[in-house]
Design a protein around this motif. Structure first.
Motif, PDB file in Angstrom:
ATOM      1  N   ASN A 246      -8.778   5.454  10.181  1.00  0.00           N
ATOM      2  CA  ASN A 246      -8.419   4.699   8.989  1.00  0.00           C
ATOM      3  C   ASN A 246      -7.399   5.403   8.101  1.00  0.00           C
ATOM      4  O   ASN A 246      -6.983   4.856   7.079  1.00  0.00           O
TER       5      ASN A 246
ATOM      6  N   SER B 220      -7.073   2.177   6.344  1.00  0.00           N
ATOM      7  CA  SER B 220      -6.234   1.126   6.915  1.00  0.00           C
ATOM      8  C   SER B 220      -7.058  -0.038   7.447  1.00  0.00           C
ATOM      9  O   SER B 220      -6.511  -1.103   7.742  1.00  0.00           O
TER      10      SER B 220
ATOM     11  N   GLN C 191       0.854  -1.191   0.000  1.00  0.00           N
ATOM     12  CA  GLN C 191       0.000   0.000   0.000  1.00  0.00           C
ATOM     13  C   GLN C 191       0.894   1.247   0.000  1.00  0.00           C
ATOM     14  O   GLN C 191       0.787   2.109   0.870  1.00  0.00           O
TER      15      GLN C 191
ATOM     16  N   SER D 265      -1.899   3.668   9.757  1.00  0.00           N
ATOM     17  CA  SER D 265      -1.732   2.264  10.157  1.00  0.00           C
ATOM     18  C   SER D 265      -1.060   2.155  11.521  1.00  0.00           C
ATOM     19  O   SER D 265      -0.836   1.046  12.016  1.00  0.00           O
TER      20      SER D 265
ATOM     21  N   ARG E 155      -4.509   4.917  15.758  1.00  0.00           N
ATOM     22  CA  ARG E 155      -5.818   4.340  15.430  1.00  0.00           C
ATOM     23  C   ARG E 155      -6.648   4.165  16.698  1.00  0.00           C
ATOM     24  O   ARG E 155      -7.847   4.465  16.722  1.00  0.00           O
TER      25      ARG E 155
ATOM     26  N   PRO F 282      -1.541   5.523  -0.312  1.00  0.00           N
ATOM     27  CA  PRO F 282      -2.581   5.336   0.707  1.00  0.00           C
ATOM     28  C   PRO F 282      -3.989   5.211   0.126  1.00  0.00           C
ATOM     29  O   PRO F 282      -4.908   4.810   0.841  1.00  0.00           O
TER      30      PRO F 282
END
Length: 502
Positions: free
Chosen positions: A441, A149, A81, A444, A449, A84
Motif C-alpha cells: 500500500n 494506495s 494524492q 501505486s 504492489r 502520500p
C-alpha cells in the motif's frame, strides 16, 4: 453457451439513455436472489451477498472498471494524492441523497467517522484514515496515518457507500430498515426473508439512468426453485444457479446465460483462536487432505477453477509463484495430524448452509477429510445466522462459506488475515501479514504492489490460515427481454445499465 457482449452493449444503452433524457416507463425487473440481506446499512452488514442490493441504494465515492477493477469516478468525480498521507476527493456538484440533502464534503466526513465508529463492521477498512477535513462543500481531504494506495478501491466498497447523515441521525438503530443513500434507486420495502423492493430515483445524478423503474429482489434460497421461477417467467434474472442447471439454461429457448471469472471463492473459514486449530500442522493437514480437482468436477460439474490463494488467476495480483499451494497428499496429512497429537483422529463441527449445492459440497469435504481421520459434524444453518454465529458469537471453529471478494486485493488480505480484520474470526495476529500489506500500500505501481501482495500470499499459504476450495464462475441467467447486463470481475452485479424490453 450464449452470452451478452456486455461492455459494448452497456455503453450503447447508456449513450442512448443520455440522449433521450428519460427512462422507458414501466420497466420492472424481478431478480431471484439467494439470501436475505444481513443489513441494508452498508456499515453494519456482514455478508458479501448484500452488495447487489446495496449497490442499488448507495452510490460509492469511487467506482471501478468492470473488467479490470481499476478505479473510476463515482460520487467523487476526481481525486488527487500529491501527499502520500492524504487523499483529496472532489465531489460531483449535482449528486443528492434520496431525502434531498446534498452529497457534500460534510457527508463524506460524517460517513468516514461513522465507519470508524463502535457499531461499524468496517472499521478495519478505513483504519488508515485518521481524520477528514472539509476543505469546501465539494472537497474533502482524508488524512492518513501511513501511505495507503488501497484506499481508493476501498471507497468502491462498503466504506464508500454514503448514507444520508440526516436520515441516519433521524433513524438511529433502525436505519437499516429505512435506508437512504444516493444510488440509482431508492428504498421501498424490505419484507424480511421474502423480498426487497427499490424504485427509480428521479434525481439521480447520471441523467438518463437508471433505465429500470423498479427492481424486486425475491429471496429464493433454493437454487432449483429460482431456476424454475425463471423458466416459468415468474422471475427475470437468476444469479449463480446450481452448476448442473447452467447448461440447460444456456440451451433453453428465450433464456440467455452469461458466465465470467470472478473473485468469489468457496472456502472454509477457520477460527485460529479455537483450540482445534491452534496448531498450524492441523490446518495444513486439512488442506493436504483435499483433492480440489475432484471437488471441482463433482460439485461444480467442471466449471470454474481450483482455488489455491485468495485471488483467481485472472487477477493482476494473482501470486503465480505460490500456486498450486497444497498438493493432494493424504499420507502427509495423516502424518501431520499424528505429529500434532491427533493420531487417533480429529473431530470438529462445521457450519454450512442448507441449500442442496452447499450440502453436496459439504458431503464431499466430509468424505475426503474422513479418509485421513478427520470427522466433521455438519451444522446446516441459514446464511445470515451462520455468519453471526461464526464471526460475532464465535460458537463454531469452522464455517464452509465463501469469500465474495473486494475491489482492491489488499482489502481481501486485510479483512481475512490481519488481527483486526472482521473475517479473521479469532482475531489472531500472523507475523508478516501487516508488513507485506504496508509495502503493497505504500506504492501505486502495480508490479510492486503485486510483488508485495505475493509475499502476503506466501504467509497465508505457509501458515495455512484458511482452506481455499474453488472459484466458481459468475453466472447470470436471464430472460431474453433483459438487455444491457454487464458482469464484473468482482462478481457482484450492478443493474444501472439494465433494461427490460418486453
Amino acid at each position: 453457451m450464449k452470452r451478452v457482449a456486455a461492455a459494448g452493449l452497456a455503453l450503447v444503452l447508456a449513450l442512448t439513455a443520455c440522449s433521450s433524457g428519460a427512462a422507458e416507463v414501466g420497466q420492472h425487473l424481478r431478480v431471484a436472489w439467494r439470501s436475505n440481506p444481513s443489513s441494508l446499512d452498508p456499515q453494519r452488514g456482514n455478508s458479501g451477498s448484500d452488495h447487489a442490493i446495496l449497490y442499488t441504494l448507495y452510490d460509492t465515492l469511487v467506482s471501478f472498471d468492470p473488467r479490470t477493477l481499476e478505479p473510476a469516478p463515482g460520487l467523487a468525480e476526481s481525486w488527487d494524492q500529491r501527499d502520500p498521507r492524504a487523499l483529496v476527493l472532489h465531489l460531483r456538484p449535482d449528486a443528492r441523497f434520496h431525502d434531498g440533502t446534498p452529497v457534500d464534503a460534510q457527508a463524506v466526513k460524517y460517513n468516514i467517522e461513522r465507519a470508524k465508529g463502535p457499531e461499524s463492521n468496517i472499521k478495519s477498512d478505513v483504519a488508515s484514515v485518521t481524520s477528514v477535513d472539509v476543505l469546501d462543500p465539494r472537497t474533502a481531504r482524508l488524512n492518513l496515518s501511513r501511505p495507503d494506495s488501497s484506499l481508493l478501491l476501498t471507497l468502491a466498497d462498503r466504506a464508500g457507500m454514503l448514507v444520508s447523515p440526516t436520515a441516519a441521525e433521524l433513524a438511529g438503530e433502525s436505519f437499516e430498515r429505512h435506508p437512504v443513500g444516493a444510488g440509482p434507486w431508492q428504498f421501498v420495502e424490505w419484507r424480511y426473508g421474502q423480498s426487497v423492493r427499490v424504485q427509480r430515483f428521479a434525481d439521480y445524478w447520471q441523467r438518463g439512468l437508471p433505465h429500470l423503474d423498479s427492481i424486486t429482489f425475491t429471496i429464493m434460497k433454493d437454487g432449483s426453485t429460482a431456476v424454475n421461477a425463471l423458466r416459468s417467467g415468474q422471475q427475470d434474472m437468476v444469479f449463480n444457479p446450481p452448476p448442473q442447471d447452467v447448461g440447460l439454461l444456456a440451451a433453453a429457448k428465450g433464456t440467455e446465460v452469461s458466465s465470467s471469472p470472478q473473485l468469489y471463492q468457496l472456502i472454509i473459514y477457520l477460527d485460529l483462536s479455537a483450540p482445534v486449530f491452534h496448531d498450524e500442522r492441523v490446518r495444513r493437514a486439512l488442506n493436504l487432505a483435499l483433492d480440489r480437482e475432484q471437488i471441482r468436477r463433482v460439485t461444480q460439474f467442471g466449471q470454474g477453477e481450483v482455488g489455491w490463494t485468495p485471488l483467481p488467476s485472472e487477477h493482476w495480483a494473482f501470486p503465480a509463484a505460490v500456486a498450486p499451494t497444497y498438493p493432494h497428499d493424504p499420507q502427509r496429512a495423516r502424518q501431520l495430524l499424528a505429529e500434532a497429537g491427533h493420531g487417533a483422529g480429529l473431530r470438529f463441527p462445521l457450519l454450512t448452509y442448507p441449500d442442496p449445492v452447499t450440502v453436496r459440497l459439504a458431503e464431499v469435504l466430509k468424505h475426503q477429510l474422513g479418509q485421513v481421520g478427520v470427522q466433521i459434524d455438519l451444522v446446516p444453518t441459514e446464511l445470515t445466522q451462520a455468519s453471526s454465529e461464526f464471526f460475532n458469537e464465535r460458537k463454531y471453529p469452522a464455517m464452509l462459506s465463501a469469500w465474495t471478494g473486494r475491489p482492491d486485493p489488499s482489502l481481501t488480505y486485510k479483512l481475512m488475515f490481519t488481527e483486526r480484520g472482521y473475517y479473521n474470526a479469532g482475531h489472531v495476529a500472523t507475523p508478516g501479514i501487516d508488513e507485506a500489506l504496508n509495502a503493497a500500500n505504500s506504492t501505486s505501481d502495480l508490479p510492486q504492489r503485486a510483488a508485495a501482495l505475493g509475499e502476503a500470499a506466501e504467509v497465508v499459504a505457509d501458515r495455512s490460515l484458511f482452506v481455499p476450495l474453488i472459484f466458481p464462475p459468475a453466472v447470470a441467467a436471464y430472460r431474453e427481454h433483459v438487455r444491457g447486463f454487464e458482469p464484473n470481475l468482482l462478481g457482484k452485479p450492478k443493474f444501472t445499465a439494465v433494461q427490460v424490453q418486453r
